[in-house]
Write a protein that holds these residues in place. Structure first.
Motif, mmCIF file in Angstrom:
data_model
loop_
_atom_site.group_PDB
_atom_site.id
_atom_site.type_symbol
_atom_site.label_atom_id
_atom_site.label_comp_id
_atom_site.label_asym_id
_atom_site.label_seq_id
_atom_site.Cartn_x
_atom_site.Cartn_y
_atom_site.Cartn_z
ATOM 1 N N SER A 158 -10.690 -1.420 3.873
ATOM 2 C CA SER A 158 -11.606 -2.365 4.506
ATOM 3 C C SER A 158 -10.833 -3.462 5.222
ATOM 4 C CB SER A 158 -12.555 -2.988 3.474
ATOM 5 O OG SER A 158 -11.837 -3.813 2.586
ATOM 6 N N GLN A 187 -12.862 -9.061 -1.909
ATOM 7 C CA GLN A 187 -12.749 -7.611 -1.811
ATOM 8 C C GLN A 187 -11.625 -7.032 -2.658
ATOM 9 O OE1 GLN A 187 -14.293 -7.580 2.785
ATOM 10 N NE2 GLN A 187 -12.461 -6.503 2.334
ATOM 11 N N SER A 239 -15.544 -6.021 6.806
ATOM 12 C CA SER A 239 -15.439 -6.933 5.663
ATOM 13 C C SER A 239 -16.810 -7.319 5.131
ATOM 14 C CB SER A 239 -14.681 -8.192 6.092
ATOM 15 O OG SER A 239 -15.395 -8.851 7.121
ATOM 16 N N ASP A 245 -10.813 -7.508 6.356
ATOM 17 C CA ASP A 245 -11.166 -8.708 5.607
ATOM 18 C C ASP A 245 -11.202 -9.885 6.564
ATOM 19 O OD1 ASP A 245 -11.858 -10.291 3.465
ATOM 20 O OD2 ASP A 245 -10.063 -9.872 2.299
ATOM 21 N N ARG A 246 -11.784 -10.950 6.107
ATOM 22 C CA ARG A 246 -11.798 -12.180 6.884
ATOM 23 C C ARG A 246 -10.383 -12.753 6.925
ATOM 24 N NH1 ARG A 246 -16.235 -11.381 9.404
ATOM 25 N NH2 ARG A 246 -18.164 -12.004 8.458
ATOM 26 N N ARG A 267 -15.054 -6.545 12.263
ATOM 27 C CA ARG A 267 -13.742 -6.832 11.677
ATOM 28 C C ARG A 267 -12.860 -5.589 11.561
ATOM 29 N NH1 ARG A 267 -12.472 -12.222 11.714
ATOM 30 N NH2 ARG A 267 -14.364 -13.344 11.255
#
Length: 151
Positions: free
Chosen positions: A93, A111, A68, A95-96, A22
């Motif tokens: 980060s 997150q 993620s 993330d989805r 990701r």
């Protein structure tokens, strides 16, 4: 690229990457940004403490970048130490996609609130963010981890 350009424009020089699927676009953007020095450490916890060490040595925040899911949770010990010791560090980060959040999808960890007690600020870029917005978020995030107080 715009987010990383914003961080670089604000004076950040180091990005510590723990590769993951990701976060690949962010890692590639960091690698292409000539003003950023890329460090690759596969273990997220080690990467976060390495970034903390860079902050202690240089006085400037380092970016920690991971994929993620549960990967960012491994940063928590270093984030706590950075917060308590007043060392600037920026956690970034992937993330989805929004449609995979809050539906039981694999590795769809919440997150945004993971570091609330230890973060100076939290920023979330929407998937459709403009380049200008991403650049601005990069600059604001860099400023937030420096003052007041650093962390």
């Amino acid at each position: 690229m715009a987010l990383l350009d914003g961080l670089a424009a604000a004076g950040l020089a180091h990005v510590v990457v723990s590769p993951g699927s990701r976060s690949t676009p962010l890692a590639l953007a960091a690698a292409r940004c000539e003003s950023l020095r890329l460090h690759v450490l596969a273990d997220e916890r080690s990467a976060a403490f390495f970034a903390l060490g860079l902050a202690r040595v240089t006085g400037d925040p380092a970016v920690v970048l991971a994929t993620s899911g549960s990967a960012p949770a491994h940063w928590l010990p270093a984030a706590i130490e950075a917060c308590e010791d007043g060392q600037p560090m920026l956690l970034l980060s992937a993330d989805r996609p929004p449609e995979l959040l809050d539906c039981g999808a694999n590795q769809a960890t919440e997150q945004n609130r993971l570091f609330d007690a230890h973060a100076r600020a939290v920023f979330a870029l929407p998937a459709d963010a403009s380049d200008q917005h991403a650049l601005d978020v990069g600059r604001r995030a860099a400023a937030a981890c420096r003052w007041p107080p650093p962390g």
